[in-house]
Every structure is written in C-alpha cells, then in structure tokens.
Write a protein that holds these residues in place. Structure first.
Motif: not given
Length: 467
Positions: A254-257, A394-399
């Motif tokens: 989440t913070p990555v996104g 991770w998929g939601r907040h990257t791709l």
C-alpha cells in the motif's frame, strides 16, 4: 467473568450481518480517532501558512505509513492465530500466539526503525522531497520513528481484543490516544511554538498512552497474553511467520503504491502534493469503516473457520461486501455535499482545491472497491491463504497503479493520476472477488468418522463374493 473474558468464541452463532456491523463500526471509531487527529494536525499545520510544511507531512506520512504497515501485518497474524485457536476451543494456545506476536513485533519495530532512521534522508529524497520540504520531513519523521515498537505492542493488543470479540475496549484505547494527541496538538504547535515538531511530539506521547490503555484490558480482562519466554517465541516463529510475512508484504504494498502516486503527482508542483496530503488525511477519516473491515471481519472468519462452520465463513464475506456498499454510498453523498466547506477549512486554492473536490466526488465512490479488497484479504489471511493477499495487493499497487497513474497524469494532470489509481482498484477488486469465491467454495465440513466403517466394508466384501 463474562463470556468474552473466559476465552469463549463469540462469533459462532447469531446474525453475521450484526456481527460485521458491530465489529466494523466499533473498530472504525477507534481508527477514526487516530485518523481524525492526523486530519486536525493537517488543519493546524495549514494554519501556519507554509505550503512546505503540509508537503513535508505528506512525504513523511508516506514513509511512516510504510513502517506502520509492518505493524499492521503482524497484528493481522495475531488476530488470525488467536481467533482461530479460540474458535477451536484452545484459549491457552491463543494466549501463547498473542504473546509471541507481541514480542516479535517489538523486536522488529526496534530494528526496522533504526534502519529507516539511518537512511531517512535518502528514502525521503527517493519519494521526491527536496530542499526545505526534505529538511522538514526528516525532522518530523525522526521524532516519530523511534516509537515504532510502541505501536507494534499496541496493535498486537488491539488485535487480541478484537479476536476475543471485544472491539469496544480496542476502540476505547485508540480514542484515548486520539484525545491525548488532539489536546496536545494546539498546545505544542501554537502555545509552546514548536510548530511541526510539536505535532510530532504529540503523536509520540499519544502512542505511549494508547499502549497503556490497550494492555490493561488485554491482560487483565481477557488474559490475552502469557508470560513471555524465549523458547516459546522461537517455537512460534514458524506459524507466526506463515501469516505475518505475507501479511507484512501485503501491507507494504500500500505505501509503495502511495509512493508511486505521490511521485507522479509531485511533478505538478507543491500545491498538488499539498492536495494529496489533505486527501491522505481526509480519506481514512471519512472511510475509517472501510479501513476497519480487515481487522473487524478477520476474527469472525477465523473463529468460524476454526470451529469448522464453513457456511458461516462464506456468508461473512458476502455480509462484508454488502455492508461496504451501503456505507460507501452514504459517505460519498455526505462528502459531495460538504466538498466546499472541507476545501475552505484548509484554505485550499488552485490545484489543491481541485484535488479535494475530485476526492469528494467520483473518487469517494471508488472506495467501495477498496472495501471489497479489504474483505477479501481478511478472508485469505484467516483461511490459510495469506499469500493470495500478497499477490493481490502487490498487483493492485504496482500493475494496478503505476501504468494507470502515468497515463492519467499525461491525459489530465494531477487529477488524472488519482483517477488512474482508482481505475486500477476497480480491476483488482474484480480479481479479488473471483479469487475469494473460489477459496470459500472449496470449503466443506469434513465428514465424521463412521464407527461401523470396518463392518460395512467387510459386509460389502463378503456380499459381493456371495458369502
């Protein structure tokens, strides 16, 4: 002693919609207390008349969100393990898991905060902070970061309380911390004249008060923790790690996104970053109920899963989605009606005001899809598939974030970045729905052993042979 304090599982009977509503609303009040203080912090800081201060809090908040995500992941492990053991009728094992997660959380908090402090300026620069904003963000973060271990213990205690079905006392502890922060904020920021440093110091004192408030009911009322021992913690590392590591990775996403979004927004100026900082404080206040869903629904799923009541597990997921839809519709209408006063509260103009108006419109409705993801993640974590939550987040907040945010920024500037992020959330909410339905559809109550199975097999064998 009440049924809760005796270690009895309280979610194995009764209306699931009532359980979901009560746990979500009660948990969210506690969360709202914390988020509301952050919101008030931003109001006070805006009153100082320096956009660099608001931008600094925005950058620091993104980094602090990253460190707190580790605590959230560990608390998810505590909630899942404790609720499962309570559902299976093993309160002693539940206490043991609660203690192990608390000890591991404190140790992790000390180590991680030291590493982040060592690289603080470089990490904030990576987010896009520079010049005066970077210096202010470093000062603000360096005051709060050393208390990461305090929050780890407090969040483990709140997870244990929720696992026992006692969301009320968990809520009271967070409200107490929020009140302490709210009282100290104007005193330290304005009366003492500490400005941004005062806001950070108030947060530190509030964290300590929250820890004290949560540990008393967790230990005295529910006996949720046992006496810690090194041997016990070492033995429990494997089951804790099985849930905690995927859960931590899930929450770090989440913070990555958010970092991706704030970096894309930063190219449109300080006003845009200030608008993002306001939205980051406003969103959890308005949608604290949605943010609370993972922690609220997790114990309900965990207890029924531990007791083998799989039909109730399936119904809990659907009840969570329905509850999310009703709440988001109501809150979106409130935000739309109050968009003008909210922007005026922050003296917002130009790009900052445009972003606030956008959030109080279509972006508010998009919170439903975030809620679906939260409910699905809670189901995965408590049904033995925490890695699914990791993949989805991770998929939601990257791709599901970066390409949409970049294209949105090119097409519509800073508002386009936020719209692109929301579109990615819609796509991954659909993915979550499909995945969680597949997981719960495979749950089936194990058949009880037939005491005459051996005789039946002999009868069938002899019968076929004509005996």
């Amino acid at each position: 002693m009440t049924s809760q304090s005796s270690g009895q599982a309280v979610f194995l009977s009764g209306s699931l919609m009532r359980h979901v509503t009560r746990m979500s609303l009660t948990t969210s009040i506690g969360l709202m207390a914390i988020f509301a203080v952050d919101f008030v912090d931003m109001v006070f800081i805006s009153m100082l008349g320096n956009d660099a201060l608001a931008a600094a809090v925005g950058y620091a908040g993104t980094l602090l969100f990253f460190t707190n995500s580790v605590n959230v992941g560990l608390s998810i492990a505590a909630g899942a393990l404790v609720s499962r053991e309570l559902g299976a009728g093993r309160p002693d094992q539940a206490r043991r898991f609660g203690t192990s997660v608390a000890v591991l959380g404190a140790i992790t908090g000390m180590i991680l905060s030291a590493l982040v402090l060592w690289n603080l300026r470089a990490l904030l620069s990576l987010l896009g902070a520079e010049g005066e904003v970077l210096d202010l963000a470093v000062r603000y973060s360096s005051i709060i970061l050393p208390t990461m271990w305090v929050m780890a213990l407090a969040m483990a205690g709140m997870a244990v309380l929720r696992a026992h079905g006692d969301a009320r006392r968990s809520m009271q502890a967070t409200i107490f911390g929020g009140l302490v922060n709210a009282v100290l904020d104007p005193i330290l920021i304005f009366a003492v004249g500490l400005g941004l440093d005062g806001a950070a110091i108030a947060s530190v004192i509030a964290r300590v008060c929250m820890l004290i408030a949560v540990m008393r009911p967790a230990t005295k009322v529910h006996r949720g923790f046992a006496r810690p021992s090194l041997k016990q913690v070492v033995q429990d590392v494997r089951p804790v790690r099985a849930i905690a590591v995927p859960a931590v990775l899930t929450n770090i996403a989440t913070p990555v996104g958010n970092a991706i979004v704030i970096r894309e927004v930063a190219q449109f100026g300080t006003d845009a970053v200030a608008g993002m900082a306001v939205i980051a404080r406003l969103m959890p206040v308005a949608f604290s109920v949605v943010f609370a869903l993972s922690g609220a629904i997790g114990p309900i799923v965990g207890q029924n899963y531990g007791a083998g009541q799989y039909d109730r597990v399936k119904e809990t997921f659907l009840a969570g989605v329905k509850f999310t839809a009703i709440y988001v519709l109501l809150m979106a209408a409130v935000l739309f009606a109050l968009r003008g006063p909210i922007a005026d509260l922050f003296l917002a103009q130009g790009e900052t005001r445009a972003l606030i108006y956008l959030f109080c419109g279509p972006l508010a409705l998009a919170s439903f899809f975030n809620g679906v993801i939260f409910v699905a993640n809670a189901s995965f974590n408590n049904l033995g598939h925490p890695i699914y939550s990791t993949w989805v987040n991770w998929g939601r907040h990257t791709l599901g974030t970066w390409p949409f945010a970049v294209v949105g920024g090119i097409l519509a500037g800073a508002p386009g970045v936020l719209l692109g992020q929301a579109l990615g959330g819609v796509i991954f909410a659909v993915v979550c729905w499909v995945m969680v339905r597949r997981v719960v559809s495979k749950l089936s109550t194990p058949k009880k052993p037939d005491p005459f199975a051996g005789q039946n097999r002999l009868h069938a064998l002899f019968g076929r042979r004509g005996w």
